[in-house]
Structure formats: structure tokens, C-alpha cells
Write a protein that holds these residues in place. Structure first.
Motif, mmCIF file in Angstrom:
data_model
loop_
_atom_site.group_PDB
_atom_site.id
_atom_site.type_symbol
_atom_site.label_atom_id
_atom_site.label_comp_id
_atom_site.label_asym_id
_atom_site.label_seq_id
_atom_site.Cartn_x
_atom_site.Cartn_y
_atom_site.Cartn_z
ATOM 1 N N SER A 90 -9.154 -11.829 -6.091
ATOM 2 C CA SER A 90 -9.368 -11.108 -7.363
ATOM 3 C C SER A 90 -7.926 -11.232 -8.187
ATOM 4 N N MET A 91 -6.886 -11.779 -7.308
ATOM 5 C CA MET A 91 -5.541 -12.190 -8.155
ATOM 6 C C MET A 91 -5.376 -13.764 -8.267
ATOM 7 N N GLY A 92 -6.469 -14.376 -7.840
ATOM 8 C CA GLY A 92 -6.366 -15.837 -8.008
ATOM 9 C C GLY A 92 -6.083 -16.581 -9.201
ATOM 10 N N LEU A 95 -8.177 16.989 -11.337
ATOM 11 C CA LEU A 95 -6.805 16.140 -11.356
ATOM 12 C C LEU A 95 -7.136 14.941 -10.554
ATOM 13 N N HIS A 96 -6.286 14.061 -10.841
ATOM 14 C CA HIS A 96 -6.372 12.848 -9.886
ATOM 15 C C HIS A 96 -5.033 12.161 -9.857
ATOM 16 N N SER A 97 -4.659 11.826 -8.545
ATOM 17 C CA SER A 97 -3.481 11.099 -8.222
ATOM 18 C C SER A 97 -3.727 9.886 -7.402
ATOM 19 N N LEU A 126 4.341 -12.916 -3.978
ATOM 20 C CA LEU A 126 4.527 -11.744 -5.367
ATOM 21 C C LEU A 126 5.257 -10.658 -4.487
ATOM 22 N N TYR A 127 4.508 -10.257 -3.362
ATOM 23 C CA TYR A 127 5.131 -9.016 -2.776
ATOM 24 C C TYR A 127 5.940 -9.217 -1.367
ATOM 25 N N ASP A 128 6.133 -10.606 -0.982
ATOM 26 C CA ASP A 128 6.669 -10.823 0.372
ATOM 27 C C ASP A 128 5.768 -10.335 1.267
ATOM 28 N N SER A 142 0.030 1.624 -3.034
ATOM 29 C CA SER A 142 -1.114 0.572 -2.190
ATOM 30 C C SER A 142 -0.163 0.163 -0.723
ATOM 31 N N GLN A 143 -0.860 0.135 0.221
ATOM 32 C CA GLN A 143 -0.385 -0.263 1.512
ATOM 33 C C GLN A 143 0.306 0.697 2.252
ATOM 34 N N ILE A 144 0.070 1.687 1.932
ATOM 35 C CA ILE A 144 0.639 3.078 2.471
ATOM 36 C C ILE A 144 0.265 3.357 4.058
ATOM 37 N N ILE A 146 -1.768 -15.018 -3.880
ATOM 38 C CA ILE A 146 -0.278 -15.033 -4.495
ATOM 39 C C ILE A 146 0.351 -14.050 -3.872
ATOM 40 N N ARG A 147 -0.126 -13.073 -2.874
ATOM 41 C CA ARG A 147 0.636 -12.016 -2.534
ATOM 42 C C ARG A 147 1.889 -12.248 -1.698
ATOM 43 N N THR A 148 1.901 -13.222 -0.799
ATOM 44 C CA THR A 148 3.056 -13.533 -0.134
ATOM 45 C C THR A 148 4.121 -14.079 -1.015
ATOM 46 N N ILE A 172 -11.630 10.249 -3.154
ATOM 47 C CA ILE A 172 -10.730 8.978 -2.926
ATOM 48 C C ILE A 172 -11.265 7.586 -3.363
ATOM 49 N N GLU A 173 -10.283 6.775 -3.379
ATOM 50 C CA GLU A 173 -10.746 5.606 -3.916
ATOM 51 C C GLU A 173 -10.082 4.228 -3.315
ATOM 52 N N PRO A 174 -10.341 4.051 -1.791
ATOM 53 C CA PRO A 174 -9.861 3.025 -1.182
ATOM 54 C C PRO A 174 -10.570 1.638 -1.584
ATOM 55 N N GLY A 175 -9.614 0.729 -1.628
ATOM 56 C CA GLY A 175 -9.997 -0.777 -1.903
ATOM 57 C C GLY A 175 -9.728 -1.730 -0.769
ATOM 58 N N ARG A 176 -8.414 -1.887 -0.659
ATOM 59 C CA ARG A 176 -8.092 -2.804 0.349
ATOM 60 C C ARG A 176 -8.495 -2.496 1.795
ATOM 61 N N SER A 177 -8.451 -0.955 2.094
ATOM 62 C CA SER A 177 -8.670 -0.888 3.494
ATOM 63 C C SER A 177 -10.321 -1.111 3.886
ATOM 64 N N VAL A 213 -7.630 14.052 -15.104
ATOM 65 C CA VAL A 213 -6.392 13.759 -15.650
ATOM 66 C C VAL A 213 -5.571 13.001 -14.474
ATOM 67 N N ARG A 214 -4.858 11.959 -14.774
ATOM 68 C CA ARG A 214 -4.020 11.135 -13.666
ATOM 69 C C ARG A 214 -2.664 11.804 -13.625
ATOM 70 N N VAL A 215 -2.139 12.292 -12.555
ATOM 71 C CA VAL A 215 -0.995 12.848 -12.544
ATOM 72 C C VAL A 215 -0.082 12.047 -11.718
HETATM 73 N N1 LLP Z 1 -7.111 3.810 -7.348
HETATM 74 C C1 LLP Z 1 -6.128 3.431 -8.179
HETATM 75 C C2 LLP Z 1 -5.982 4.296 -9.318
HETATM 76 C C3 LLP Z 1 -5.530 2.206 -7.843
HETATM 77 O O1 LLP Z 1 -4.840 2.023 -9.070
HETATM 78 C C4 LLP Z 1 -5.658 1.332 -6.850
HETATM 79 C C5 LLP Z 1 -5.109 0.279 -7.010
HETATM 80 C C6 LLP Z 1 -6.669 1.832 -5.910
HETATM 81 C C7 LLP Z 1 -7.290 2.987 -6.167
HETATM 82 C C8 LLP Z 1 -6.990 1.122 -4.477
HETATM 83 O O2 LLP Z 1 -5.640 0.906 -4.033
HETATM 84 P P1 LLP Z 1 -5.839 0.336 -2.499
HETATM 85 O O3 LLP Z 1 -6.700 1.156 -1.620
HETATM 86 O O4 LLP Z 1 -6.731 -1.123 -2.724
HETATM 87 O O5 LLP Z 1 -4.641 0.053 -2.025
HETATM 88 N N2 LLP Z 1 -2.059 -6.039 -6.074
HETATM 89 C C9 LLP Z 1 -1.694 -5.371 -5.142
HETATM 90 C C10 LLP Z 1 -2.205 -3.779 -5.019
HETATM 91 C C11 LLP Z 1 -2.264 -3.203 -6.358
HETATM 92 C C12 LLP Z 1 -3.329 -1.828 -6.472
HETATM 93 C C13 LLP Z 1 -3.540 -1.356 -7.680
HETATM 94 N N3 LLP Z 1 -4.203 -0.342 -7.712
HETATM 95 C C14 LLP Z 1 -1.672 -5.900 -3.852
HETATM 96 O O6 LLP Z 1 -2.035 -6.927 -3.784
HETATM 97 O O7 LLP Z 1 -1.344 -5.277 -2.847
#
Ligand code: LLP
Length: 465
Positions: free
Chosen positions: A426-428, A232-234, A365-367, A238-240, A361-363, A317-322, A182-184
Motif C-alpha cells: 500500500s505504500m509501494g 467518539l473515536h480515538s 522511512l521508520y527504521d 500504530s505498532q503499539i 519503504i518501511r525500513t 476497533i480498527e486494526p489493520g496491521r495486526s 468525533v475523532r478525539v
Molecule cells: N484507524 C485509524 C484512524 C488509523 O489512522 C489507522 C492507521 C488505523 C486505524 C490502523 O492502524 P494499524 O492497526 O494498522 O496500526 N504507514 C505506517 C502506519 C500508518 C498508520 C496510519 N493509520 C507504517 O507503515 O507503520
């Protein structure tokens, strides 16, 4: 090495234009290790990756191209799984999704998080075991849920009451039990761009903790006949960089998990703390190493569980960016260079490259901030305050807003922008009918294409008239 001082007379008073964090580089040719993947270096003036020069890569694969340091990505996967030993690390495939990358992640012991049928299809095509997949999304289609239950997906992270009913009905129909988390929405305001912060109250994801919806969602899952509540899930955004944000959220979600166990007389085996760990795009970013993050999250969860008198659940945990972000750079060719003098005498060098908002597109879209370097040669020219822009028809088409580049940067030079592995390809888009660049992976000093360059014919194929 060129030394310079702030009042670069040749290019006017750029001190007034540059952001406070951007210092004039002592060496404009320097490759700062914190911004590049580990197998990148400048040798004989030219940027190399895994011993291959960017000139060779550009000649063979063309520009623009994303260049992927696969050894670096695999090393990061290992660093996170080692730091989180005893926990599950899910690679968030939304950051970058291709068969080769998902296969590499799985080979390095990671599970994979997907959030659409498209990402799921890539994961299955890559041979990832469905039991090691997690499915996310606030509006999964019935078809997506059906497929997930049918293939025995490892977990579905539920995001609405309707979805709980849908998964229950599908599981009943298929005679299966579905594993659910369950996402909290823990209500933590993470300090990041508003669009990528996901746990403040006024947004679409998750069940509210404070309003009691999260408790109720978990209760309904427990009482459903064909659902198995893993825990549970939370995910707070992103980019914290602020570990305190993760700690507060982990404490809140662990506390709720403990309360559910006590009230409902159940044991919840798992707790997923999401992703969002920051990476370095410029010298202003200072990410924490995975072992520091792991230690602080473990400490908080153990503390909450001890207080509630329950066993510590298995963490995920679910890292993507890092993981993927620092492992790629984009290689462009410079097409035009235009010094623009502003009223007041300050001057900025507009360097146009052969890509732009369609590959990053990140520059816009998100500055977001990025850095860049002249890649095909080193230069002893004075650093000039530059803006790297694309070839698209709008002035917001900026790749790197502020960077010092050698003042003699010229058409035909190659330019590299590091840190483009996450959320760029991925956002191209195909804005202005620009085909998307290929991804060239370098492993053990060998280069291969893992995603082919799109062509105008690919676009015309869909244009059925
Ligand atoms: N888990 C969940 C449920 C998420 O929604 C996300 C990212 C991740 C993990 C991975 O987050 P990461 O570790 O990559 O920060 N398009 C934006 C980022 C959107 C992230 C969406 N969810 C950007 O370019 O900064």
C-alpha cells in the motif's frame, strides 16, 4: 541443524555490528512460527505455503512477489471478531487494500475503514455494504464527503470544525442524515515511531481533549440538523505493544463520552477505540493476543461508564496491521552477494534482491526491522551477518537491516521476508520506474493472483509525452 557460536571466524567480528537484540541463530534454517503466517513451513529444505513450494510460486508468478496466506488472514479476522464479540471490528484498509482482501474481511464479519475515494471505490467494488464502512481522514474532499453521504455510509469520523459544517451542508442538500463520530486527540504519547504516533498533542489528527475542542465538536454535531452523533473515536498510533497506552486513551475518551451524555442529555451508542495493535516483525516484538487486548479495553470502558452511571456503549476497533501484516511474505530472488569488510575487520554480507524500497519503504522511512530467510533451500553453512538490500539507486534502499543468513547464500537463491502484508504494497512506489510486484493469494493449497504485477507498459501508458 547447524550450531554455531558468536565468534564466527569466517566472517570477522560481526558481534560488534549486530544489534543487541539479534542473536546468532542456533539453526539458520528455522522458521519461527511467531514471525510467519500459520500455513508456512520448511519442507525438504524449501519454504512452502499451503503445501506449495516457493520455487513453484516463483516459477509461475515471478519475483519479487507478495505471497498472501489468505487462510491465515481469515483466521486472524475470526480471532479478533471472537475476542471482540459484541463489538464491531473494522479492517483498516490503508494497511492493504484490494477487492479480494476487503471481500474476505467482510465475509469474516468485519466492517471496513477507508480514508480516501480510492479505498472507498475498492470497498464498493468488492461489494462491501456501505452501511458497514467508516470514512476517515483529516482532509476529506467535498466530493468524498458527498459520495459518502449519498451512499449512506455507516459513519464518517469528523476531524475538523470545517468538516462538520461541510457534512451538515451536504446532508441538508441531499435530504439525508449522516452518522458521525468525533475523532478525539486524547494526548497519549504512544511508544512508537514519531511519524506513526497520532495522539500526542503536536500533530494534525483529531480534536484536542484537553483544549476543549473535542467537547465543542461533539456539541456542534449534536446541534446540527442533519447529523447523528454515534459517539467518539480515538486512535493513538500504530505498532503499539503497550496495553497501558490503549487503556489510558480508552479511559479518557470514555470519560468524555460520559460527560457529554450527562451535560447534553443525550445517549451516545458507540465508542471507537481505533487500531494500532502491534505485530511481530522480529524476535524482539511480542504482541498481545486479541483476547487480552479486548479484556483490558472492556474493563476500562466498563469502569468509566459505571463511575459515570451510564450504559456501556457498543465498542468498535480498527486494526489493520495486526490482521494483514503477518499474513504475507515477500519473495525475492538474490541477484548479487557482496561481503563488505569494514575497518576493524568486521564484515557484513550485502545480499541484493530484485525489489527494495519500492516494495517496502518501511525500513528506510521508520527504521522498521524485518527478518529474512533463505527460502529455496536449507543450508549447513555458518550464519553470516547480512543486510538485505534492493536494486534501487540509493544506499538507504535497505529491506532487512540486520539478519543472519547462511554464508553460502548465492545469486539465484530465493529469499523470503515475512510480515510484509501491512503498509508495504500500500505504500509501494515506482521509484526508478520499477513496476510494483503482484500479490499472490494462497487458499486451500491453491494459488491465484489477486493484484497483478505492474508492467513498464503500465507506467508508459501514463507518460503522455
Ligand atoms: N484507524 C485509524 C484512524 C488509523 O489512522 C489507522 C492507521 C488505523 C486505524 C490502523 O492502524 P494499524 O492497526 O494498522 O496500526 N504507514 C505506517 C502506519 C500508518 C498508520 C496510519 N493509520 C507504517 O507503515 O507503520
Amino acid at each position: 541443524m547447524t550450531r554455531t557460536h558468536e565468534a564466527g571466524a569466517m566472517h570477522g567480528d560481526y558481534a560488534s555490528l549486530r544489534p543487541a537484540w539479534l542473536g546468532v541463530p542456533e539453526d539458520v534454517n528455522a522458521i519461527l512460527p511467531q514471525l510467519w503466517s500459520q500455513n508456512v513451513e520448511r519442507a525438504a529444505g524449501v519454504l512452502h505455503i499451503g503445501g506449495l513450494s516457493v520455487e513453484k510460486l516463483a516459477a509461475e508468478f515471478g519475483t519479487p512477489a507478495y505471497v498472501f496466506d489468505e487462510d491465515d488472514f481469515r483466521a486472524r479476522c475470526r480471532a479478533w471478531t471472537e475476542a471482540f464479540a459484541g463489538a464491531d471490528v473494522f479492517y483498516a484498509s490503508k494497511a492493504f487494500c484490494s477487492k479480494a482482501v476487503l471481500r474476505a474481511a467482510a465475509e469474516e464479519g468485519l466492517s471496513v475503514d477507508v480514508c480516501t475515494a480510492g479505498e472507498l471505490a475498492v470497498a464498493l467494488a468488492a461489494g462491501v455494504d456501505p452501511a458497514r464502512l467508516g470514512l476517515h481522514g483529516n482532509n476529506k474532499s467535498l466530493a468524498e464527503l458527498h459520495q459518502a453521504v449519498e451512499i449512506g455510509i455507516g459513519r464518517i469520523v469528523v476531524d475538523s470544525f470545517q468538516e462538520i459544517e461541510r457534512i451538515e451542508a451536504i446532508s441538508q442538500e441531499l435530504g439525508r442524515r449522516a452518522n458521525v463520530m468525533v475523532r478525539v486527540n486524547v494526548g497519549v504519547e504512544a511508544h512508537t515511531h514519531e511519524y506513526i504516533a497520532t495522539a500526542h498533542e503536536d500533530q494534525k489528527f483529531g480534536f484536542s481533549l484537553t483544549g476543549g475542542d473535542a467537547y465543542e465538536a461533539a456539541r456542534r454535531v449534536v446541534h446540527a440538523g442533519h447529523l447523528n452523533l454515534l459517539g467518539l473515536h480515538s486512535h493513538i498510533g500504530s505498532q503499539i505493544f503497550d496495553t497501558a497506552a490503549f487503556e489510558v486513551s480508552a479511559a479518557r475518551v470514555a470519560r468524555l463520552q460520559a460527560q457529554l451524555q450527562t451535560d447534553l442529555g443525550i445517549t451516545l451508542e458507540e465508542l471507537d477505540l481505533g487500531g494500532g495493535f502491534g505485530m511481530a516483525y522480529t524476535t524482539q516484538d511480542d504482541p498481545q493476543p486479541p483476547e487480552v487486548i479486548a479484556a483490558s479495553l472492556r474493563r476500562i470502558v466498563e469502569h468509566e461508564c459505571a463511575g459515570a452511571g451510564i450504559d456501556v456503549p457498543r465498542l468498535s476497533i480498527e486494526p489493520g496491521r495486526s490482521l494483514i501484516g503477518p499474513a504475507m511474505f515477500t519473495l525475492y530472488e538474490v541477484g548479487t552477494v557482496k561481503p563488505v569488510t569494514l575497518s576493524g575487520g568486521a564484515s557484513r554480507l550485502y545480499v541484493s534482491v530484485d525489489g527494495g524500497i519500492s516494495d517496502n519503504i518501511r525500513t528506510a522511512l521508520y527504521d522498521a526491522t524485518y527478518s529474512a530467510t533463505l527460502a529455496s533451500r536449507s543450508s549447513s553453512a555458518t550464519p553470516a551477518l547480512a543486510r538485505v538490500v534492493g536494486k534501487h539507486c540509493e544506499s538507504g534502499d535497505i529491506v532487512v537491516k540486520d539478519e543472519f543468513l547462511p554464508a553460502d547464500v548465492a545469486p539465484g537463491d530465493l529469499l523470503a521476508v515475512p510480515g510484509t502484508g501491512a503498509y508495504c504494497r500500500s505504500m509501494g512506489s515506482n521509484y526508478n520506474h520499477v513496476p510494483r510486484p503482484p500479490v499472490v493469494a494462497v487458499r486451500d493449497g491453491q494459488a491465484r493472483v489477486i493484484l497483478a504485477r505492474e508492467t513498464v507498459d503500465d507506467l508508459l501508458r501514463l507518460d503522455v509525452g
